[in-house]
Structure formats: C-alpha cells, structure tokens
Write a protein that holds these residues in place. Structure first.
Motif, PDB file in Angstrom:
ATOM      1  N   THR A 147       6.794 -15.023   0.898  1.00  0.00           N
ATOM      2  CA  THR A 147       5.761 -14.813   1.983  1.00  0.00           C
ATOM      3  C   THR A 147       4.362 -15.568   2.120  1.00  0.00           C
ATOM      4  O   THR A 147       3.911 -15.917   0.672  1.00  0.00           O
ATOM      5  CB  THR A 147       5.335 -13.255   1.888  1.00  0.00           C
ATOM      6  OG1 THR A 147       6.593 -12.658   1.810  1.00  0.00           O
ATOM      7  CG2 THR A 147       4.257 -12.831   2.941  1.00  0.00           C
ATOM      8  N   GLY A 172       5.048 -12.932   7.627  1.00  0.00           N
ATOM      9  CA  GLY A 172       5.971 -13.028   6.938  1.00  0.00           C
ATOM     10  C   GLY A 172       7.377 -12.411   7.430  1.00  0.00           C
ATOM     11  O   GLY A 172       8.535 -12.651   7.002  1.00  0.00           O
ATOM     12  N   SER A 173       7.296 -11.781   8.581  1.00  0.00           N
ATOM     13  CA  SER A 173       8.389 -11.277   9.317  1.00  0.00           C
ATOM     14  C   SER A 173       9.154 -12.263   9.911  1.00  0.00           C
ATOM     15  O   SER A 173      10.361 -12.342  10.454  1.00  0.00           O
ATOM     16  CB  SER A 173       7.935 -10.244  10.435  1.00  0.00           C
ATOM     17  OG  SER A 173       7.243  -9.143   9.864  1.00  0.00           O
ATOM     18  N   PHE A 224      10.545 -14.128  -6.561  1.00  0.00           N
ATOM     19  CA  PHE A 224      10.726 -14.510  -5.357  1.00  0.00           C
ATOM     20  C   PHE A 224       9.567 -14.824  -4.383  1.00  0.00           C
ATOM     21  O   PHE A 224       8.739 -14.008  -4.052  1.00  0.00           O
ATOM     22  CB  PHE A 224      11.811 -13.696  -4.502  1.00  0.00           C
ATOM     23  CG  PHE A 224      12.709 -14.192  -3.399  1.00  0.00           C
ATOM     24  CD1 PHE A 224      13.763 -15.235  -3.546  1.00  0.00           C
ATOM     25  CD2 PHE A 224      12.208 -14.075  -2.000  1.00  0.00           C
ATOM     26  CE1 PHE A 224      14.411 -15.822  -2.514  1.00  0.00           C
ATOM     27  CE2 PHE A 224      12.687 -14.909  -1.117  1.00  0.00           C
ATOM     28  CZ  PHE A 224      13.879 -15.479  -1.322  1.00  0.00           C
ATOM     29  N   PHE A 239       1.628 -12.233  -2.444  1.00  0.00           N
ATOM     30  CA  PHE A 239       2.535 -10.996  -2.726  1.00  0.00           C
ATOM     31  C   PHE A 239       3.787 -11.214  -3.553  1.00  0.00           C
ATOM     32  O   PHE A 239       4.690 -10.745  -3.141  1.00  0.00           O
ATOM     33  CB  PHE A 239       2.435 -10.130  -1.469  1.00  0.00           C
ATOM     34  CG  PHE A 239       1.591  -9.051  -1.136  1.00  0.00           C
ATOM     35  CD1 PHE A 239       1.814  -7.928  -1.671  1.00  0.00           C
ATOM     36  CD2 PHE A 239       0.657  -9.389  -0.289  1.00  0.00           C
ATOM     37  CE1 PHE A 239       0.905  -7.021  -1.371  1.00  0.00           C
ATOM     38  CE2 PHE A 239      -0.343  -8.466  -0.153  1.00  0.00           C
ATOM     39  CZ  PHE A 239      -0.277  -7.208  -0.770  1.00  0.00           C
ATOM     40  N   GLU A 250       9.530  -2.630  12.967  1.00  0.00           N
ATOM     41  CA  GLU A 250       9.519  -3.032  14.466  1.00  0.00           C
ATOM     42  C   GLU A 250      10.477  -4.103  14.461  1.00  0.00           C
ATOM     43  O   GLU A 250      11.318  -4.375  15.307  1.00  0.00           O
ATOM     44  CB  GLU A 250       8.337  -3.564  14.978  1.00  0.00           C
ATOM     45  CG  GLU A 250       7.300  -2.445  15.119  1.00  0.00           C
ATOM     46  CD  GLU A 250       6.662  -1.932  13.702  1.00  0.00           C
ATOM     47  OE1 GLU A 250       7.059  -2.744  12.706  1.00  0.00           O
ATOM     48  OE2 GLU A 250       5.833  -0.924  13.801  1.00  0.00           O
TER      49      GLU A 250
HETATM   50  C1  LIG Z   1       4.458  -4.358  -2.731  1.00  0.00           C
HETATM   51  C2  LIG Z   1       4.944  -5.640  -1.985  1.00  0.00           C
HETATM   52  C3  LIG Z   1       5.733  -6.523  -2.584  1.00  0.00           C
HETATM   53  C4  LIG Z   1       6.193  -7.552  -2.050  1.00  0.00           C
HETATM   54  N1  LIG Z   1       6.759  -8.711  -2.612  1.00  0.00           N
HETATM   55  C5  LIG Z   1       7.135  -9.870  -2.067  1.00  0.00           C
HETATM   56  C6  LIG Z   1       7.603 -10.806  -3.120  1.00  0.00           C
HETATM   57  O1  LIG Z   1       7.969 -10.672  -4.334  1.00  0.00           O
HETATM   58  N2  LIG Z   1       7.871 -11.981  -2.348  1.00  0.00           N
HETATM   59  C7  LIG Z   1       7.585 -12.139  -1.181  1.00  0.00           C
HETATM   60  O2  LIG Z   1       7.897 -13.572  -0.871  1.00  0.00           O
HETATM   61  N3  LIG Z   1       6.974 -11.252  -0.444  1.00  0.00           N
HETATM   62  C8  LIG Z   1       6.809 -10.248  -0.849  1.00  0.00           C
HETATM   63  N4  LIG Z   1       5.978  -9.044  -0.042  1.00  0.00           N
HETATM   64  C9  LIG Z   1       5.846  -9.539   1.104  1.00  0.00           C
HETATM   65  C10 LIG Z   1       6.664  -9.024   2.232  1.00  0.00           C
HETATM   66  O3  LIG Z   1       7.887  -9.276   2.173  1.00  0.00           O
HETATM   67  C11 LIG Z   1       6.046  -9.056   3.594  1.00  0.00           C
HETATM   68  O4  LIG Z   1       4.617  -8.155   3.616  1.00  0.00           O
HETATM   69  C12 LIG Z   1       6.748  -8.746   4.872  1.00  0.00           C
HETATM   70  O5  LIG Z   1       7.848  -9.570   4.888  1.00  0.00           O
HETATM   71  C13 LIG Z   1       6.058  -8.549   5.989  1.00  0.00           C
HETATM   72  O6  LIG Z   1       5.348  -9.727   6.370  1.00  0.00           O
HETATM   73  P1  LIG Z   1       3.662  -9.862   6.477  1.00  0.00           P
HETATM   74  O7  LIG Z   1       3.164  -9.075   5.459  1.00  0.00           O
HETATM   75  O8  LIG Z   1       3.125 -11.084   6.607  1.00  0.00           O
HETATM   76  O9  LIG Z   1       3.570  -9.234   7.940  1.00  0.00           O
HETATM   77  P2  LIG Z   1       3.698  -9.708   9.572  1.00  0.00           P
HETATM   78  O10 LIG Z   1       4.936 -10.203   9.497  1.00  0.00           O
HETATM   79  O11 LIG Z   1       2.344 -10.365   9.813  1.00  0.00           O
HETATM   80  O12 LIG Z   1       3.882  -8.405  10.184  1.00  0.00           O
HETATM   81  C14 LIG Z   1       2.930  -7.172  10.370  1.00  0.00           C
HETATM   82  C15 LIG Z   1       3.494  -6.255  11.564  1.00  0.00           C
HETATM   83  O13 LIG Z   1       3.513  -6.876  12.391  1.00  0.00           O
HETATM   84  C16 LIG Z   1       4.257  -6.332  13.282  1.00  0.00           C
HETATM   85  N5  LIG Z   1       5.691  -7.108  13.601  1.00  0.00           N
HETATM   86  C17 LIG Z   1       6.051  -8.284  13.234  1.00  0.00           C
HETATM   87  N6  LIG Z   1       7.103  -8.926  13.719  1.00  0.00           N
HETATM   88  C18 LIG Z   1       7.102  -8.067  14.772  1.00  0.00           C
HETATM   89  C19 LIG Z   1       8.090  -8.306  15.922  1.00  0.00           C
HETATM   90  N7  LIG Z   1       8.930  -9.405  16.082  1.00  0.00           N
HETATM   91  N8  LIG Z   1       8.016  -7.462  16.920  1.00  0.00           N
HETATM   92  C20 LIG Z   1       7.239  -6.178  16.585  1.00  0.00           C
HETATM   93  N9  LIG Z   1       6.388  -6.071  15.565  1.00  0.00           N
HETATM   94  C21 LIG Z   1       6.299  -7.005  14.695  1.00  0.00           C
HETATM   95  C22 LIG Z   1       5.163  -5.270  12.315  1.00  0.00           C
HETATM   96  O14 LIG Z   1       4.619  -4.017  12.695  1.00  0.00           O
HETATM   97  C23 LIG Z   1       4.634  -5.542  10.648  1.00  0.00           C
HETATM   98  O15 LIG Z   1       4.403  -4.579  10.143  1.00  0.00           O
HETATM   99  C24 LIG Z   1       5.830  -7.884  -0.705  1.00  0.00           C
HETATM  100  C25 LIG Z   1       4.835  -7.098  -0.111  1.00  0.00           C
HETATM  101  C26 LIG Z   1       4.691  -5.779  -0.571  1.00  0.00           C
HETATM  102  C27 LIG Z   1       3.755  -5.075   0.186  1.00  0.00           C
END
Ligand SMILES: Cc1cc2nc3c(=O)[nH]c(=O)nc-3n(C[C@H](O)[C@H](O)[C@H](O)COP(=O)(O)OP(=O)(O)OC[C@H]3O[C@@H](n4cnc5c(N)ncnc54)[C@H](O)[C@@H]3O)c2cc1C
Length: 417
Positions: free
Chosen positions: A140, A146-147, A137, A171, A388
């Motif tokens: 990200t 990704g959030s 899938f 990822f 969060e």
């Molecule tokens: C082992 C693993 C497997 C994964 N597998 C997949 C996969 O198969 N497919 C896929 O698409 N993705 C995958 N992911 C990605 C995962 O879905 C993302 O890491 C996740 O959605 C968070 O996005 P990001 O890493 O960009 O963090 P960001 O969105 O940048 O967030 C980083 C931090 O910012 C803070 N934050 C973000 N938004 C807010 C808010 N609104 N308010 C307060 N704080 C906030 C939180 O503390 C958060 O932890 C995987 C990740 C891991 C580690």
C-alpha cells in the motif's frame, strides 16, 4: 451429497487441546501483559519475553504452524480444519501469534511456499516457520488507492545484476520488527495488461535505502504499521519473488487464504462479544426485569446469533473450496472468499457494537475487552479489499452468471439448492 460438520475424533481432541491451551496458558499471561486485575501492564522486553515463552510452550505442545505442511514443521491442516484452529486461537488476541499463524507472517508463508525458489525457501521460509524471524508485506502507498494495485508508483529499474527501487509505502504491519519484507513495486513500464506491471522482491531488513520514517498512529494506537520511504534501495536480481510482472498475481494469490484466515479469527472475536452480550443481559436488571427478558435486547442477541451462524457457514464453505482447489484446478474459490470477507467483517462490527450497547457505560470503558475489539474491528471493512470493491466484484460475477446461464445460481455459492 456429503455434508458433515462433525470433526473427526482426532480433530475434536485437537480443538479441546487448543481451547485448553488458550484459556489455561495464554489467557493468564494475556491478563498479566494487559494489566487486567491488580497487574500493571507489561511493556518492552518483559512483554516480548512473556510472549516468546508462550511460543516455546505452544511448540512443545505441538500446536504450531497449523496452516503449513508437515515438511515445514507445520500441522498439515486443510483450510476447513484451520477454520476450527484459528477460531479457537483468536479467542485470545495473542493466540495466533503464539501458534505462529498470525498476519502478515501467515500470508507470507503461503506466498513463499508457492512462489519462492528452493534457495529463497531455505533462507526465508524456514526461519519464519521456526519462529526465528518476522516478516512484512509492503504494497500500500499513501499517494494512490491501495484498492487498485495497478496504480502502484514505487518503481524498480534494472542496473546490471541489481534492481534499484524508489518509492513510498505505508501501513506496513510488522515492518519495524521484520527481518525481511515482500515488496511489490512497478517494474514494467509498458505491460500488455495493467495487472502485469508489478513484480515482488524479498528485501532483507534493515537495509540501506529502506527508511522506516514512523509508525502510523491509528484509532487503536501506534501498533506497528510503518510508513517507509524507499530511496535507491538495491537488490540482487535473485531476490525477485516469482517472475517479472507477476507481482499482482502474487498479491491476489496471497489474499485468498489470508482473507479467509482473517474471517476465522473475526468469528472468534464475534463469538466472544456475543457471549459477553448474553452474560451481561442475564445479570443486568432494569425496569422490572433482566435485560435478557426485554424484546429489544433479544432482537440484538437473535440478529447477532443468526449473523454469526451465517458467517460460520460461509467461512466453512469457502474453506472447503480452497481445499478442493488444491487438487482440482477447475475449482475457483474467489467468489466465496470475497463474499465471506465482506459479510464477516461487517458482522464483526455489528456484533461488537451491539455488545457495547448492552454493556452501556461499561462497554464504552476499557474495563472490558470490547472497546479494544471495536477499535480493531473497524479496519476489517476496508483492508484486504474494501467492502465496496468486494461488492463490485460480487455484482460483476452475479451479472456474468445471469448473462451466461440465464440464472444467478452459480454466483450464490454454486450450491445444490
Ligand atoms: C491495520 C491495517 C493494517 C494494514 N497492513 C498492511 C500491510 O501490512 N501491508 C500493506 O501493503 N497494506 C496494509 N494495509 C493497507 C490496506 O491494505 C489498505 O488500507 C487497503 O488496501 C485500502 O487501500 P487504501 O487505504 O489506500 O484505501 P483506498 O483504496 O483509497 O480506498 C478508500 C475507500 O474508497 C472506496 N473505494 C475504493 N475503490 C473503490 C471502488 N472501486 N468502488 C467503490 N468504492 C471504492 C472504499 O470505500 C474504500 O474504503 C493495512 C491497513 C490497516 C488499516
């Protein structure tokens, strides 16, 4: 008011059968693969062959696809029943894979079952259910949070009967092994609402334009999370999954049951850690008594026990709401799944951490599974919805409940107390 936590005799028999399969059939092979005892760890083809052999045995034993309806070769279990199966299966890290109910295939199966056309189901869902293919899938991206999927930059434009896609993902679990990907990208430049900008496509793999540039090394090793550069990838319009602009909706739909399935597996891991914590405390002697007799250790055991109990209740309640929603459109389970996901992810990290503490240097070593479990548990707090973000949504629902009803009661599980 019906509250009954006992399993029917058939389900109790199933639970015992799965438990026996995990401990008698999977655990010895896991020890062989991981190199416990006198064994050297197995890698490459030897490892895959062992796992495929386990899958065949599970299929023959009728423990296969617990989350899918019977017409798709599954066991047709509801989410409450599934909680029991997943919590038994995940006592081994290979259990869910052996029973074909592991992430991300499990979430993709739910997604295809709900969103795919009959042709897409025949081509992609059927072989996935039969264990003949693997999937991933892809949502990200490294450049944007990704959030917040409204920020997705991977972009598709129409060219005749095809869509041409360019972008960057990372990822993406399982991508290197996958036969197809469900890819979420931006198709609408001027949507009515930001949540209607994305669409999903099924991408056959390997394919020109889909470049798997590396497996991202993580704190638990390089275990199959790929970075993908997408360059002029062409897909026929029939490969769209769901409608135009429904990519966000599809992602949200997928995440409900998939998040809770993670919680079910995390409960198994936390239970293993608590069992180990107690076992160690009953066998380690220091300053005149066993660790189990020290108040400081008992507090760790007590806190872990209470948190695990809370987790089980939250997961069972959220699962019962997902089951109820299948026949009643007015039932919404998002709040309960969100609270369970946040709570269980944090509980898992705390319980493993305490188990390591009680084991001392042994817990820090890789001689027990705890170190591995700790490395894996950390991602639970931000993937599939960061802590969060869940807290933000939970608080919003609580404030809304109070504003609407003059009471926060609706937001705390809407329970009859
Ligand atoms: C082992 C693993 C497997 C994964 N597998 C997949 C996969 O198969 N497919 C896929 O698409 N993705 C995958 N992911 C990605 C995962 O879905 C993302 O890491 C996740 O959605 C968070 O996005 P990001 O890493 O960009 O963090 P960001 O969105 O940048 O967030 C980083 C931090 O910012 C803070 N934050 C973000 N938004 C807010 C808010 N609104 N308010 C307060 N704080 C906030 C939180 O503390 C958060 O932890 C995987 C990740 C891991 C580690």
């Amino acid at each position: 008011m019906a509250i009954d936590f006992t399993l029917s005799p058939e389900l109790e028999e199933l639970r015992i059968r799965i438990r026996a399969f995990v401990s008698d059939v999977i655990a010895p092979v896991e020890a062989e693969i991981e190199g416990h005892g006198d064994h050297e760890p197995l890698g490459g083809r030897d490892r895959i062959n062992k796992l495929i052999e386990l899958r065949k045995q599970a299929h023959a034993a009728g423990i296969w696809l617990p989350h899918m309806p019977e017409e798709w070769g599954g066991m047709g279990l509801g989410h409450v029943e599934l909680a029991m199966v997943q919590a038994e299966a995940a006592k081994s890290r290979y259990g869910p894979w052996v029973f074909n109910c592991q992430a991300p295939d499990e979430g993709n199966m739910h997604t295809l079952l709900h969103w795919a056309t009959d042709e897409q189901k025949e081509k992609y869902l059927k072989p996935l259910c039969e264990g003949r293919t693997w999937s991933c899938f892809a949502m990200t991206e490294p450049e944007v949070a990704g959030s917040d999927p409204t920020l997705i930059q991977t972009h598709a434009y129409e060219d005749g009967d095809e869509w041409v896609i360019n972008g960057h993902k990372w990822f993406i679990s399982n991508a290197r092994r996958a036969d197809f990907a469900i890819l979420v990208c931006r198709t609408e430049d001027d949507p009515d609402i930001p949540q209607a900008a994305n669409s999903a496509f099924i991408i056959d793999l390997p394919q020109e334009g889909w470049n798997d540039v590396r497996e991202v090394e993580t704190m638990h090793g390089g275990t199959g999370h790929s970075e993908i550069v997408i360059t002029d990838l062409r897909v026929h319009k029939d490969q769209m999954l769901g409608g135009r602009g429904q990519g966000h909706l599809l992602g949200q739909y997928r995440l409900g049951p998939a998040r809770l399935a993670h919680c079910m597996r995390w409960i198994a891991q936390a239970e293993t850690a608590l069992d180990m914590m107690v076992d160690r405390s009953l066998n380690r002697f220091s300053h005149g008594s066993l660790l189990a007799e020290k108040q400081g250790i008992q507090w760790m055991i007590a806190d872990s026990t209470m948190e695990l109990y809370q987790s089980k209740l939250m997961v069972l309640h959220a699962a019962s709401k997902i089951d109820a929603a299948a026949t009643d459109d007015s039932v919404d389970f998002k709040a309960e799944v969100s609270m369970a996901k946040h709570f269980v992810a944090n509980m898992l990290n705390r319980v493993i951490d305490r188990a390591i503490q009680v084991h001392g240097a042994l817990g820090y070593s890789t001689d027990t599974p705890l170190a591995h479990m700790y490395q894996h548990a950390r991602w639970a707090r931000f993937a599939d919805g960061a802590d969060e973000v869940h807290q933000m949504r939970i608080a919003q629902r609580t404030i809304n409940a109070y504003t609407d009803d003059g009471s926060t009661r609706r937001a705390t599980g809407d329970l009859p107390i």
